[in-house]
Enzyme design. Sequence first.
Site, PDB file in Angstrom:
ATOM      1  N   LYS A  50      10.508  -4.778  -4.389  1.00  0.00           N
ATOM      2  CA  LYS A  50      11.238  -3.909  -5.330  1.00  0.00           C
ATOM      3  C   LYS A  50      12.302  -3.113  -4.564  1.00  0.00           C
ATOM      4  O   LYS A  50      13.034  -2.310  -5.130  1.00  0.00           O
ATOM      5  CB  LYS A  50      10.278  -2.906  -5.997  1.00  0.00           C
ATOM      6  CG  LYS A  50       9.436  -3.502  -7.083  1.00  0.00           C
ATOM      7  CD  LYS A  50       8.431  -2.618  -7.799  1.00  0.00           C
ATOM      8  CE  LYS A  50       8.165  -1.287  -7.610  1.00  0.00           C
ATOM      9  NZ  LYS A  50       7.040  -0.674  -8.313  1.00  0.00           N
ATOM     10  N   LYS A  52      11.516  -0.894  -2.347  1.00  0.00           N
ATOM     11  CA  LYS A  52      10.962   0.460  -2.130  1.00  0.00           C
ATOM     12  C   LYS A  52      10.000   0.420  -0.951  1.00  0.00           C
ATOM     13  O   LYS A  52       9.162  -0.457  -0.862  1.00  0.00           O
ATOM     14  CB  LYS A  52      10.201   0.930  -3.382  1.00  0.00           C
ATOM     15  CG  LYS A  52      11.087   1.171  -4.591  1.00  0.00           C
ATOM     16  CD  LYS A  52      10.262   1.584  -5.813  1.00  0.00           C
ATOM     17  CE  LYS A  52      10.079   3.068  -5.883  1.00  0.00           C
ATOM     18  NZ  LYS A  52       9.584   3.530  -7.214  1.00  0.00           N
TER      19      LYS A  52
HETATM   20  N1  C2G Z   1       7.937   8.884 -13.767  1.00  0.00           N
HETATM   21  C1  C2G Z   1       8.129   9.969 -14.637  1.00  0.00           C
HETATM   22  N2  C2G Z   1       8.750  11.075 -14.188  1.00  0.00           N
HETATM   23  C2  C2G Z   1       9.178  11.158 -12.894  1.00  0.00           C
HETATM   24  C3  C2G Z   1       8.970  10.092 -12.006  1.00  0.00           C
HETATM   25  C4  C2G Z   1       8.336   8.943 -12.469  1.00  0.00           C
HETATM   26  O1  C2G Z   1       7.743   9.899 -15.816  1.00  0.00           O
HETATM   27  N3  C2G Z   1       9.807  12.309 -12.483  1.00  0.00           N
HETATM   28  C5  C2G Z   1       7.286   7.691 -14.293  1.00  0.00           C
HETATM   29  C6  C2G Z   1       8.152   6.433 -14.195  1.00  0.00           C
HETATM   30  O2  C2G Z   1       9.035   6.353 -15.305  1.00  0.00           O
HETATM   31  C7  C2G Z   1       7.101   5.335 -14.214  1.00  0.00           C
HETATM   32  C8  C2G Z   1       5.881   6.004 -13.519  1.00  0.00           C
HETATM   33  O3  C2G Z   1       6.130   7.410 -13.517  1.00  0.00           O
HETATM   34  O4  C2G Z   1       6.752   4.995 -15.564  1.00  0.00           O
HETATM   35  C9  C2G Z   1       5.715   5.532 -12.096  1.00  0.00           C
HETATM   36  O5  C2G Z   1       6.942   5.744 -11.421  1.00  0.00           O
HETATM   37  P1  C2G Z   1       7.132   5.054  -9.958  1.00  0.00           P
HETATM   38  O6  C2G Z   1       5.949   5.339  -9.142  1.00  0.00           O
HETATM   39  O7  C2G Z   1       8.502   5.407  -9.468  1.00  0.00           O
HETATM   40  O8  C2G Z   1       7.049   3.505 -10.334  1.00  0.00           O
HETATM   41  P2  C2G Z   1       8.273   2.477 -10.465  1.00  0.00           P
HETATM   42  O9  C2G Z   1       8.927   2.307  -9.164  1.00  0.00           O
HETATM   43  O10 C2G Z   1       9.060   2.925 -11.641  1.00  0.00           O
HETATM   44  O11 C2G Z   1       7.490   1.108 -10.742  1.00  0.00           O
HETATM   45  O12 C2G Z   1       6.594  -2.937 -13.047  1.00  0.00           O
HETATM   46  C10 C2G Z   1       6.970  -1.579 -13.175  1.00  0.00           C
HETATM   47  C11 C2G Z   1       7.094  -0.914 -11.833  1.00  0.00           C
HETATM   48  O13 C2G Z   1       5.918  -1.083 -11.056  1.00  0.00           O
HETATM   49  C12 C2G Z   1       7.383   0.570 -12.017  1.00  0.00           C
END
Ligand code: C2G
Length: 141
Positions: A50, A52
């Site tokens: 991804k 990351k």
């Molecule tokens: N999130 C949120 N508010 C934030 C940060 C994150 O609501 N300030 C939510 C994101 O929208 C997501 C969840 O928390 O729904 C997890 O975020 P991440 O850990 O950044 O995951 P991500 O990289 O978005 O991976 O297949 C989908 C991916 O695995 C999502």
Amino acid sequence: MTIADKPVTVLTYGTFDLFHIGHLRLIQRLRALGDRLVVGISTDEFNARKGKQSIIPYADRAAIVAAIRGVDEVFPEHDWSQKADDIQRFGADIFAMGDDWAGKFDDLAQYCSVVYLERTAGISSTKIKGQLIPRSDKPVA
Ligand code: C2G
């Protein structure tokens, strides 16, 4: 809360690196949508794909999320393409993500409800990392 006497299962995915209030608020909102919450945690290998680099290893990220009240099960997310199978496997009624993903997973509406919840502003794992690890291109004060 049931659909035809079946507990409502909510499914979501994420990296959940450096667990913060934005993650917690989303998990609380997700759990309020149903009776059971199942969370796919991106593996370190999938994270790399991804683009990351997670600071906290998969096993610890999964243990932290699994310990949160309202989370019923966690499992590894290895690939973008496993969601349809996971929806069937867990009998998910709702697939939900933060709205930074709005529209990206609408194709899953053929299997279950697709919901995007408001993201918590002002906090992200990337922002925390930037505050902890000075960028190499920034002059050291
Ligand atoms: N999130 C949120 N508010 C934030 C940060 C994150 O609501 N300030 C939510 C994101 O929208 C997501 C969840 O928390 O729904 C997890 O975020 P991440 O850990 O950044 O995951 P991500 O990289 O978005 O991976 O297949 C989908 C991916 O695995 C999502």
